[in-house]
Design a protein around this motif. Sequence first.
Motif, short mmCIF file in Angstrom:
data_model
loop_
_atom_site.label_atom_id
_atom_site.label_comp_id
_atom_site.label_asym_id
_atom_site.label_seq_id
_atom_site.Cartn_x
_atom_site.Cartn_y
_atom_site.Cartn_z
N SER A 10 -2.12 2.19 -9.97
CA SER A 10 -1.26 1.83 -8.71
C SER A 10 -1.10 0.39 -8.66
O SER A 10 -1.73 -0.36 -9.82
N GLY A 11 -0.05 -0.19 -7.96
CA GLY A 11 0.08 -1.61 -7.97
C GLY A 11 0.83 -1.85 -9.51
O GLY A 11 0.95 -2.99 -9.83
N THR A 12 1.85 -0.92 -9.63
CA THR A 12 2.59 -0.79 -10.81
C THR A 12 3.94 -1.82 -10.59
O THR A 12 4.40 -2.03 -11.53
N GLY A 13 4.26 -1.98 -9.45
CA GLY A 13 5.58 -2.91 -9.09
C GLY A 13 6.70 -1.78 -9.11
O GLY A 13 7.84 -2.71 -9.13
N ARG A 14 6.79 -0.75 -9.65
CA ARG A 14 7.83 0.13 -10.03
C ARG A 14 8.37 0.50 -8.31
O ARG A 14 7.59 1.10 -7.84
N ALA A 15 9.73 0.46 -8.46
CA ALA A 15 10.47 0.87 -7.15
C ALA A 15 10.24 2.28 -6.88
O ALA A 15 10.23 2.81 -5.75
N ASP A 16 10.41 2.80 -7.91
CA ASP A 16 10.39 4.62 -7.83
C ASP A 16 8.97 4.86 -7.49
O ASP A 16 8.50 6.09 -7.61
N GLY A 17 7.76 4.36 -8.06
CA GLY A 17 6.41 4.92 -7.80
C GLY A 17 6.06 5.58 -8.95
O GLY A 17 4.98 6.13 -8.97
N SER A 18 6.95 5.91 -10.10
CA SER A 18 6.42 6.81 -11.24
C SER A 18 5.46 6.15 -12.13
O SER A 18 5.24 4.97 -12.28
N VAL A 19 4.45 7.10 -12.49
CA VAL A 19 3.47 6.30 -13.39
C VAL A 19 3.52 7.21 -14.55
O VAL A 19 2.56 7.29 -15.41
N HIS A 20 4.75 7.84 -15.12
CA HIS A 20 4.80 8.65 -16.23
C HIS A 20 4.40 7.89 -17.36
O HIS A 20 3.80 8.81 -18.36
N ASP A 21 4.75 6.86 -17.61
CA ASP A 21 4.56 5.88 -18.70
C ASP A 21 2.80 5.71 -19.07
O ASP A 21 2.24 5.87 -20.29
N ALA A 22 2.41 5.50 -17.97
CA ALA A 22 1.01 5.38 -17.94
C ALA A 22 0.21 6.51 -18.27
O ALA A 22 -0.84 6.61 -18.99
N VAL A 23 0.65 7.69 -17.62
CA VAL A 23 -0.08 9.07 -17.74
C VAL A 23 0.26 9.47 -19.28
O VAL A 23 -0.67 10.00 -19.70
N PHE A 67 -0.82 -0.75 -17.09
CA PHE A 67 0.29 -0.53 -16.22
C PHE A 67 0.13 -0.75 -14.74
O PHE A 67 1.15 -0.45 -14.06
N GLY A 68 -1.05 -1.31 -14.30
CA GLY A 68 -1.09 -1.56 -12.99
C GLY A 68 -2.35 -2.49 -12.54
O GLY A 68 -2.84 -2.90 -13.53
N SER A 69 -2.50 -2.66 -11.36
CA SER A 69 -3.54 -3.68 -10.64
C SER A 69 -4.91 -2.91 -10.48
O SER A 69 -5.84 -3.47 -10.31
N ARG A 70 -4.67 -1.54 -10.46
CA ARG A 70 -5.84 -0.86 -10.14
C ARG A 70 -5.87 0.70 -10.70
O ARG A 70 -4.56 1.00 -10.82
N ILE A 71 -6.92 1.29 -10.75
CA ILE A 71 -6.72 2.74 -11.33
C ILE A 71 -7.42 3.70 -10.59
O ILE A 71 -8.49 3.60 -10.13
#
Length: 100
Positions: A10-23, A67-71
Amino acid sequence: MLLAFSVAPSGTGRADGSVHDAVAAAVQVVRDSGLPNRTDAMFTTVEGEWDEVFDVVKRATEAVAPFGSRISLVMKADIRPGYTGELDGKLERMESALET
């Protein structure tokens, strides 16, 4: 043991909220481990011995960190000593029951 887990930043900064790259980075760690595994839309399930499965989950979680500020990590385990091949075996038994 079978261990199903979901890990995402979470805290990725992506406007679309997608986390597919991290996953994808986490799933790559799992696939590179050589342990039996399966990924679906919600979880990745890994089969193996306690220590090796938890090592993979730890490394997959670490792969998500950039990819983000927390997991967020969610896990569910089926610990059944003496059984192997349950990643497929459980599904085969369920499918067989549906056929009767």
